[in-house]
Write an enzyme that holds these catalytic residues in place. Structure first.
Site, PDB file in Angstrom:
ATOM      1  N   ASP A 139      58.123  -7.646 -16.544  1.00 34.16           N
ATOM      2  CA  ASP A 139      58.917  -6.468 -16.873  1.00 34.16           C
ATOM      3  C   ASP A 139      58.859  -5.395 -15.780  1.00 34.16           C
ATOM      4  O   ASP A 139      58.903  -4.200 -16.058  1.00 34.16           O
ATOM      5  CB  ASP A 139      58.472  -5.869 -18.223  1.00 34.16           C
ATOM      6  CG  ASP A 139      58.460  -6.934 -19.303  1.00 34.16           C
ATOM      7  OD1 ASP A 139      59.369  -7.774 -19.299  1.00 34.16           O
ATOM      8  OD2 ASP A 139      57.532  -6.932 -20.137  1.00 34.16           O
TER       9      ASP A 139
ATOM     10  N   HIS B 128      65.373  -9.926 -18.943  1.00 35.43           N
ATOM     11  CA  HIS B 128      65.701  -9.163 -17.745  1.00 35.43           C
ATOM     12  C   HIS B 128      66.851  -8.211 -18.051  1.00 35.43           C
ATOM     13  O   HIS B 128      67.925  -8.652 -18.459  1.00 35.43           O
ATOM     14  CB  HIS B 128      66.064 -10.111 -16.588  1.00 35.43           C
ATOM     15  CG  HIS B 128      64.900 -10.955 -16.143  1.00 35.43           C
ATOM     16  ND1 HIS B 128      64.986 -11.845 -15.105  1.00 35.43           N
ATOM     17  CD2 HIS B 128      63.617 -11.015 -16.584  1.00 35.43           C
ATOM     18  CE1 HIS B 128      63.801 -12.417 -14.937  1.00 35.43           C
ATOM     19  NE2 HIS B 128      62.968 -11.937 -15.827  1.00 35.43           N
TER      20      HIS B 128
HETATM   21  P1  GDP Z   1      62.216  -7.569 -15.930  1.00 38.79           P
HETATM   22  O1  GDP Z   1      61.732  -8.477 -17.008  1.00 38.79           O
HETATM   23  O2  GDP Z   1      61.294  -7.544 -14.754  1.00 38.79           O
HETATM   24  O3  GDP Z   1      63.638  -7.820 -15.519  1.00 38.79           O
HETATM   25  O4  GDP Z   1      62.149  -6.104 -16.548  1.00 38.79           O
HETATM   26  P2  GDP Z   1      62.661  -5.651 -18.007  1.00 38.79           P
HETATM   27  O5  GDP Z   1      64.126  -5.568 -17.988  1.00 38.79           O
HETATM   28  O6  GDP Z   1      62.014  -6.465 -19.078  1.00 38.79           O
HETATM   29  O7  GDP Z   1      61.971  -4.240 -18.129  1.00 38.79           O
HETATM   30  C1  GDP Z   1      62.211  -3.221 -17.202  1.00 38.79           C
HETATM   31  C2  GDP Z   1      62.747  -2.000 -17.957  1.00 38.79           C
HETATM   32  O8  GDP Z   1      62.749  -0.906 -17.088  1.00 38.79           O
HETATM   33  C3  GDP Z   1      64.169  -2.168 -18.416  1.00 38.79           C
HETATM   34  O9  GDP Z   1      64.359  -1.433 -19.605  1.00 38.79           O
HETATM   35  C4  GDP Z   1      64.976  -1.564 -17.272  1.00 38.79           C
HETATM   36  O10 GDP Z   1      66.241  -1.076 -17.693  1.00 38.79           O
HETATM   37  C5  GDP Z   1      64.078  -0.429 -16.865  1.00 38.79           C
HETATM   38  N1  GDP Z   1      64.104  -0.061 -15.457  1.00 38.79           N
HETATM   39  C6  GDP Z   1      64.183  -0.853 -14.357  1.00 38.79           C
HETATM   40  N2  GDP Z   1      64.029  -0.106 -13.239  1.00 38.79           N
HETATM   41  C7  GDP Z   1      63.844   1.166 -13.643  1.00 38.79           C
HETATM   42  C8  GDP Z   1      63.586   2.387 -12.959  1.00 38.79           C
HETATM   43  O11 GDP Z   1      63.490   2.446 -11.732  1.00 38.79           O
HETATM   44  N3  GDP Z   1      63.440   3.512 -13.741  1.00 38.79           N
HETATM   45  C9  GDP Z   1      63.513   3.473 -15.099  1.00 38.79           C
HETATM   46  N4  GDP Z   1      63.348   4.594 -15.788  1.00 38.79           N
HETATM   47  N5  GDP Z   1      63.764   2.323 -15.764  1.00 38.79           N
HETATM   48  C10 GDP Z   1      63.894   1.198 -15.042  1.00 38.79           C
HETATM   49  P1  IMO Z   2      59.874 -11.148 -17.840  1.00 37.41           P
HETATM   50  O1  IMO Z   2      60.593 -12.207 -17.033  1.00 37.41           O
HETATM   51  C1  IMO Z   2      56.261  -9.869 -19.958  1.00 37.41           C
HETATM   52  C2  IMO Z   2      53.690 -13.034 -21.561  1.00 37.41           C
HETATM   53  C3  IMO Z   2      53.641 -13.018 -23.080  1.00 37.41           C
HETATM   54  C4  IMO Z   2      52.243 -13.583 -23.290  1.00 37.41           C
HETATM   55  C5  IMO Z   2      52.133 -14.634 -22.185  1.00 37.41           C
HETATM   56  C6  IMO Z   2      52.462 -16.054 -22.631  1.00 37.41           C
HETATM   57  O2  IMO Z   2      60.749 -10.390 -18.769  1.00 37.41           O
HETATM   58  O3  IMO Z   2      59.027 -10.287 -16.950  1.00 37.41           O
HETATM   59  P2  IMO Z   2      54.705 -17.285 -23.335  1.00 37.41           P
HETATM   60  O4  IMO Z   2      55.687 -16.986 -24.434  1.00 37.41           O
HETATM   61  O5  IMO Z   2      55.301 -17.306 -21.982  1.00 37.41           O
HETATM   62  O6  IMO Z   2      53.882 -18.501 -23.618  1.00 37.41           O
HETATM   63  O7  IMO Z   2      53.671 -16.058 -23.386  1.00 37.41           O
HETATM   64  O8  IMO Z   2      53.038 -14.247 -21.177  1.00 37.41           O
HETATM   65  N1  IMO Z   2      55.062 -13.083 -20.985  1.00 37.41           N
HETATM   66  C7  IMO Z   2      55.707 -12.022 -20.522  1.00 37.41           C
HETATM   67  N2  IMO Z   2      55.363 -10.710 -20.517  1.00 37.41           N
HETATM   68  N3  IMO Z   2      57.435 -10.264 -19.407  1.00 37.41           N
HETATM   69  C8  IMO Z   2      57.765 -11.561 -19.387  1.00 37.41           C
HETATM   70  O9  IMO Z   2      58.876 -12.023 -18.771  1.00 37.41           O
HETATM   71  C9  IMO Z   2      56.912 -12.505 -19.983  1.00 37.41           C
HETATM   72  N4  IMO Z   2      56.953 -13.846 -20.143  1.00 37.41           N
HETATM   73  C10 IMO Z   2      55.810 -14.184 -20.745  1.00 37.41           C
HETATM   74  O10 IMO Z   2      53.771 -11.720 -23.585  1.00 37.41           O
HETATM   75  O11 IMO Z   2      51.278 -12.604 -23.046  1.00 37.41           O
HETATM   76 MG    MG Z   3      61.301  -8.456 -19.039  1.00 39.74          MG
END
Ligand code: GDP
Ligand code: IMO
Ligand code: MG
Length: 449
Positions: free
Chosen positions: A23, A51
């Site tokens: 994330d 994502h």
């Molecule tokens: P990913 O799994 O790595 O693609 O990340 P996620 O989408 O799960 O979580 C990142 C969160 O942060 C999302 O809600 C994005 O919209 C938000 N986000 C990404 N970059 C920024 C940033 O620079 N500032 C803020 N405030 N939010 C961001």
């Molecule tokens: P993105 O791509 C955050 C974590 C789960 C758990 C561990 C194993 O959005 O960054 P799983 O279901 O994969 O067997 O869970 O890994 N986990 C993530 N945490 N972002 C993710 O993906 C994750 N994918 C798996 O929370 O701790």
């Molecule tokens: Mg994510």
């Protein structure tokens, strides 16, 4: 014709990988960089990934489909290293189409990607319940805190071989039925042993449903290994999208609190069929602080007002499961380690805006246990136990930075914070996130070409 002749201006094949526990904002950065590349490739993980891409206020949460899908002229490839839940994938395709996103020949799915079946999800939940009742390192007993998307059991079947199914099997009803019969028989025996009372999976019913999914996905299924090699020969530029993140990597993360694939850049060759030398540039994505969802060690976790503030300002709730994310100070021992194993050439520091308004900020540059100090990460949950972070304290800044136009216009203390990260990690920060929208990313001069 050589590749250089095919496209003398080709941008380096680039990987976007998470350097923390997920994330980090990979979706946003992949979406941004898609403009510079031709083919966007997922190589690992499955629908455990969530994502987020935000464009003009519209929020898209992608799980299996590469985050480049919002650009209709780019090719999106789900590589052989991904585990595909066909039902989730079809729902994702449909929901994007309803929002006007074009999905046709631009989405290719490997016939060798393994399938997630409904019993994998049941098994994931049953294992977690079993483990939660046993003593472990975390509050949830020995449970990992998985996303319950069936990821671990699907990869386990891949390794066990004889009961596994792949995307290509969806197109062969007879093969599908035979394999499911065997798999369901074994599954029923295992579920009984775990005390699960749900009725055993019916192979005939499953085979019919999955054959229907196969028909829906047929136009997208192919041998993506040849496709990717063809693209490279034609001089097209590839962008690899890591799912999950390096500290969750099955070999290099905080084992056993990890996911079941190689989510660092090390997973790219095996997960795509492309030799590793083709990954020409690696961009490591890190938040300006740390978060983690699920169980496992987190040395810099903040269980206090500051952790709460970061969670609320950063809207740190899971994109896939909605679970509140654990929040803490930036752990540069961990990031230096993951930048090293990923071979990061550049860093993207995201969510910097979330830290505005804090009096002071801490960054962890070493761990201490008794009189011992180490600057090395310990990629094993039990080995990490008992080590406390050694912090450096830096002054914070009050100004909101969402409107900043470049690094030089950031408050002085924000710039000092970034400078110190670069010094400790030894990799330049070339992208800075100051808000969730596609446009809220500050890029170094080199990206403006
Ligand atoms: P990913 O799994 O790595 O693609 O990340 P996620 O989408 O799960 O979580 C990142 C969160 O942060 C999302 O809600 C994005 O919209 C938000 N986000 C990404 N970059 C920024 C940033 O620079 N500032 C803020 N405030 N939010 C961001
Ligand atoms: P993105 O791509 C955050 C974590 C789960 C758990 C561990 C194993 O959005 O960054 P799983 O279901 O994969 O067997 O869970 O890994 N986990 C993530 N945490 N972002 C993710 O993906 C994750 N994918 C798996 O929370 O701790
Ligand atoms: Mg994510």
């Amino acid at each position: 014709m050589t590749v250089e002749e095919a496209n003398p201006n080709r941008r380096p094949h680039t990987a976007v990988v998470g350097l923390q526990w997920g994330d980090e904002g990979k979706g946003k950065i992949v979406d941004l960089l898609t403009a510079r590349h031709d083919v966007i490739v997922r190589y690992n993980g499955g629908a455990n990934a969530g994502h987020t891409v935000i464009v003009e206020g519209e929020r898209y949460a992608l799980h299996l489909i590469p985050s480049g899908i919002l650009y209709p002229d780019k090719l999106c490839v789900v590589g052989n290293g991904v585990v595909v839940d066909p039902e989730t994938l079809i729902e994702e395709i449909e929901s994007l189409r309803r929002r006007g996103v074009e999905i046709g020949q631009n989405l290719r799915i490997s016939n060798r990607a393994h399938l997630v079946l409904p019993y994998h999800k049941e098994q994931d939940a049953a294992y977690e319940e079993f483990l939660a009742a046993r003593t472990g390192l975390g509050e949830a007993g020995a449970a990992i805190g998985t996303t319950r998307r069936g990821i671990g059991p699907a990869y386990a079947d891949k390794v066990r071989r004889s009961t596994a199914l792949r995307v290509g099997d969806l197109l062969h009803p007879r093969r599908l039925r035979d394999r499911l019969e065997l798999a369901c028989r074994l599954r029923a025996a295992e579920m009984t042993a775990l005390g699960v009372t749900a009725p055993p999976p019916d192979p005939i019913d499953l085979a019919d449903r999955f054959a229907a999914f196969g028909e829906r996905l047929r136009p997208h299924i192919e041998d993506t290994v040849y496709r990717l090699h063809d693209c490279m020969r034609e001089g097209r530029s590839l962008l690899f999208e890591g799912a999950n993140a390096s500290l969750l990597d099955i070999d290099h993360g905080t084992y056993p609190y990890v996911t079941s694939s190689n989510c660092s850049s090390l997973g790219i060759p095996a997960g795509t069929g492309l030799p590793g030398r083709h990954v020409e540039r690696v961009v490591g994505i890190m938040k300006a602080y740390s978060t983690r969802v699920g169980g496992g060690p987190f040395p810099t976790e903040l269980d206090d007002e500051i952790g709460h503030r970061i969670r609320e300002r950063g809207r740190e709730y899971g994109t896939t499961t909605g679970r509140p994310r654990r929040c803490g100070w930036l752990d540069l021992v961990a990031v230096r380690y993951t930048a090293m194993i990923c071979g990061a050439d550049a860093l993207a520091c995201t969510l910097l805006d979330v830290l505005s308004g804090l009096d002071e900020l801490r960054i962890c540059t070493a761990y201490r246990r008794g009189d011992e100090t180490t600057e090395r990460f310990l990629p094993d949950a039990e080995d990490l136990e008992g080590w406390a972070p050694v912090y450096e304290t830096l002054p914070g800044w009050d100004e909101e930075i969402e409107e900043a136009s470049d690094r030089a216009s950031l408050p002085q203390n924000a710039r000092r914070y970034l400078d110190r990260i670069e010094e400790v990690v030894g990799v330049p920060i070339e992208l800075i996130g100051v808000g969730p929208d596609r446009t809220q990313t500050l890029t170094a001069a080199a990206w403006g070409d």
